[in-house]
Write a protein that holds these residues in place. Structure first.
Motif, mmCIF file in Angstrom:
data_model
loop_
_atom_site.group_PDB
_atom_site.id
_atom_site.type_symbol
_atom_site.label_atom_id
_atom_site.label_comp_id
_atom_site.label_asym_id
_atom_site.label_seq_id
_atom_site.Cartn_x
_atom_site.Cartn_y
_atom_site.Cartn_z
ATOM 1 N N GLU A 9 0.310 -1.269 0.267
ATOM 2 C CA GLU A 9 0.194 0.003 -0.126
ATOM 3 C C GLU A 9 0.939 1.620 -0.121
ATOM 4 N N VAL A 10 2.055 1.511 0.532
ATOM 5 C CA VAL A 10 3.001 2.498 0.800
ATOM 6 C C VAL A 10 3.491 2.218 -0.744
ATOM 7 N N PHE A 11 3.973 1.445 -1.331
ATOM 8 C CA PHE A 11 4.553 1.617 -2.428
ATOM 9 C C PHE A 11 3.570 2.370 -3.858
ATOM 10 N N LEU A 12 2.487 1.708 -3.438
ATOM 11 C CA LEU A 12 1.559 2.076 -5.096
ATOM 12 C C LEU A 12 0.527 3.581 -4.345
ATOM 13 N N THR A 13 0.279 4.116 -2.760
ATOM 14 C CA THR A 13 0.626 5.067 -2.849
ATOM 15 C C THR A 13 1.813 6.107 -3.481
ATOM 16 N N GLY A 14 2.442 5.854 -2.973
ATOM 17 C CA GLY A 14 3.860 6.833 -3.460
ATOM 18 C C GLY A 14 3.872 6.508 -4.632
ATOM 19 N N PHE A 15 3.579 5.712 -5.345
ATOM 20 C CA PHE A 15 4.130 5.559 -7.034
ATOM 21 C C PHE A 15 2.475 6.537 -7.727
ATOM 22 N N PHE A 16 1.629 6.462 -6.942
ATOM 23 C CA PHE A 16 0.344 7.587 -7.912
ATOM 24 C C PHE A 16 0.331 9.109 -6.972
ATOM 25 N N ALA A 17 0.672 8.714 -6.151
ATOM 26 C CA ALA A 17 0.707 10.643 -5.593
ATOM 27 C C ALA A 17 1.413 11.748 -6.352
ATOM 28 N N PRO A 18 2.633 11.184 -7.350
ATOM 29 C CA PRO A 18 2.891 12.745 -7.898
ATOM 30 C C PRO A 18 2.071 12.804 -8.726
ATOM 31 N N PHE A 19 1.294 11.814 -9.050
ATOM 32 C CA PHE A 19 0.183 12.303 -10.883
ATOM 33 C C PHE A 19 -0.134 12.923 -10.058
ATOM 34 N N ILE A 20 -1.723 12.149 -9.389
ATOM 35 C CA ILE A 20 -2.827 12.710 -8.283
ATOM 36 C C ILE A 20 -2.637 13.645 -7.510
ATOM 37 N N CYS A 21 -1.603 14.350 -6.573
ATOM 38 C CA CYS A 21 -1.423 15.249 -6.100
ATOM 39 C C CYS A 21 -1.370 15.666 -6.530
ATOM 40 N N SER A 22 -0.692 16.364 -7.283
ATOM 41 C CA SER A 22 -0.097 17.375 -7.797
ATOM 42 C C SER A 22 -1.309 17.943 -8.919
ATOM 43 N N GLN A 23 -1.623 17.157 -9.292
ATOM 44 C CA GLN A 23 -3.006 17.620 -9.668
ATOM 45 C C GLN A 23 -3.919 18.340 -9.033
ATOM 46 N N LEU A 24 -4.145 17.908 -8.498
ATOM 47 C CA LEU A 24 -5.834 18.304 -7.605
ATOM 48 C C LEU A 24 -4.283 19.241 -6.825
ATOM 49 N N TYR A 25 -3.445 19.838 -6.570
ATOM 50 C CA TYR A 25 -2.806 20.588 -5.486
ATOM 51 C C TYR A 25 -3.689 22.084 -6.361
ATOM 52 N N LYS A 26 -2.934 21.904 -8.009
ATOM 53 C CA LYS A 26 -3.243 22.983 -9.016
ATOM 54 C C LYS A 26 -4.643 23.429 -9.024
ATOM 55 N N ILE A 27 -5.636 21.486 -9.175
ATOM 56 C CA ILE A 27 -6.967 22.312 -9.227
ATOM 57 C C ILE A 27 -7.144 23.129 -8.059
ATOM 58 N N PHE A 28 -7.378 22.887 -6.768
ATOM 59 C CA PHE A 28 -7.341 23.020 -4.939
ATOM 60 C C PHE A 28 -6.736 24.916 -4.977
ATOM 61 N N LYS A 29 -5.595 24.978 -5.543
ATOM 62 C CA LYS A 29 -4.916 26.335 -5.670
ATOM 63 C C LYS A 29 -6.089 27.710 -6.352
ATOM 64 N N SER A 30 -6.227 26.753 -8.052
ATOM 65 C CA SER A 30 -6.569 27.822 -8.838
ATOM 66 C C SER A 30 -7.941 28.165 -8.333
ATOM 67 N N SER A 31 -8.738 27.497 -8.115
ATOM 68 C CA SER A 31 -9.940 27.790 -7.051
ATOM 69 C C SER A 31 -10.090 28.478 -5.947
ATOM 70 N N GLY A 32 -9.081 28.943 -5.644
ATOM 71 C CA GLY A 32 -8.467 29.991 -5.239
ATOM 72 C C GLY A 32 -9.127 30.188 -3.223
ATOM 73 N N ARG A 33 -10.151 29.523 -3.538
ATOM 74 C CA ARG A 33 -10.522 29.833 -2.382
ATOM 75 C C ARG A 33 -10.031 28.820 -0.780
ATOM 76 N N LYS A 34 -9.681 29.058 -0.083
ATOM 77 C CA LYS A 34 -9.393 28.144 1.177
ATOM 78 C C LYS A 34 -10.536 28.702 2.284
ATOM 79 N N LEU A 35 -10.708 27.728 2.632
ATOM 80 C CA LEU A 35 -12.023 27.583 3.872
ATOM 81 C C LEU A 35 -11.345 28.284 5.243
ATOM 82 N N GLN A 36 -11.890 29.042 6.256
ATOM 83 C CA GLN A 36 -11.777 29.363 7.457
ATOM 84 C C GLN A 36 -12.291 29.142 8.314
#
Length: 172
Positions: free
Chosen positions: A145-172
């Motif tokens: 599970e650690v291997f697979l999560t680390g393998f897919f994370a650069p692809f998925i997390c980087s795209q989600l980070y860009k999407i969340f950052k571009s939405s420009g809304r920070k919950l407070q």
């Protein structure tokens, strides 16, 4: 409509976590184990919104995933809360290649932490049994599970980070 969707995009992706968790696509597995799907959403979201929001949404993710799981003796809540708090304290540098590599390493650590906390719950509950040594091969599942999560994370997390950052809304 487009503005509404861009603001609520993180919530839309949040809804997909239980769906993917239940779908459990076998073609993405390794040794019969899947990546730890909640971390892919929790990492970029906590990095943007901070530790407290990571704690709250780690709790929500744990509650949702525990309600979907048939075995109600063990919970995913403590591991997801710890990951949400730790992920909220991380800020990536501006170097994109290092950022992609960092997503994989951070998700590996988070997956190992969540898997170990879950395994310790099983071990403590069955410690009095004479068969508790049968649970030791579960480390193979945790490492897969650690291997697979680390393998897919650069692809998925980087795209989600860009999407969340571009939405420009920070919950407070």
């Amino acid at each position: 409509m487009n503005k509404f969707l861009s603001i609520k995009l993180s919530i839309v992706f949040f809804i997909f976590i239980p769906i993917i968790f239940l779908w459990n696509p076998s073609w993405l597995g390794f040794l019969g184990v899947q990546p730890y799907w909640p971390l892919f959403w929790l990492l970029p979201w906590s990095m943007i919104n901070g530790s407290f929001n990571g704690l709250i949404f780690g709790l929500f993710l744990g509650l949702i995933l525990d309600s979907l799981t048939l075995d109600s003796n063990f919970t995913q809540i403590p591991g997801l809360i710890l990951c949400g708090v730790l992920f909220g304290r991380i800020k990536l540098s501006s170097d994109m290649s290092l950022g992609h590599f960092s997503y994989g390493l951070i998700c590996c650590f988070g997956s190992f932490l969540c898997g170990t906390v879950y395994f310790l719950q099983i071990l403590v509950k069955n410690f009095s049994d004479s068969t508790f040594l049968l649970f030791i091969p579960s480390f193979q599942n945790i490492l897969a599970e650690v291997f697979l999560t680390g393998f897919f994370a650069p692809f998925i997390c980087s795209q989600l980070y860009k999407i969340f950052k571009s939405s420009g809304r920070k919950l407070q």
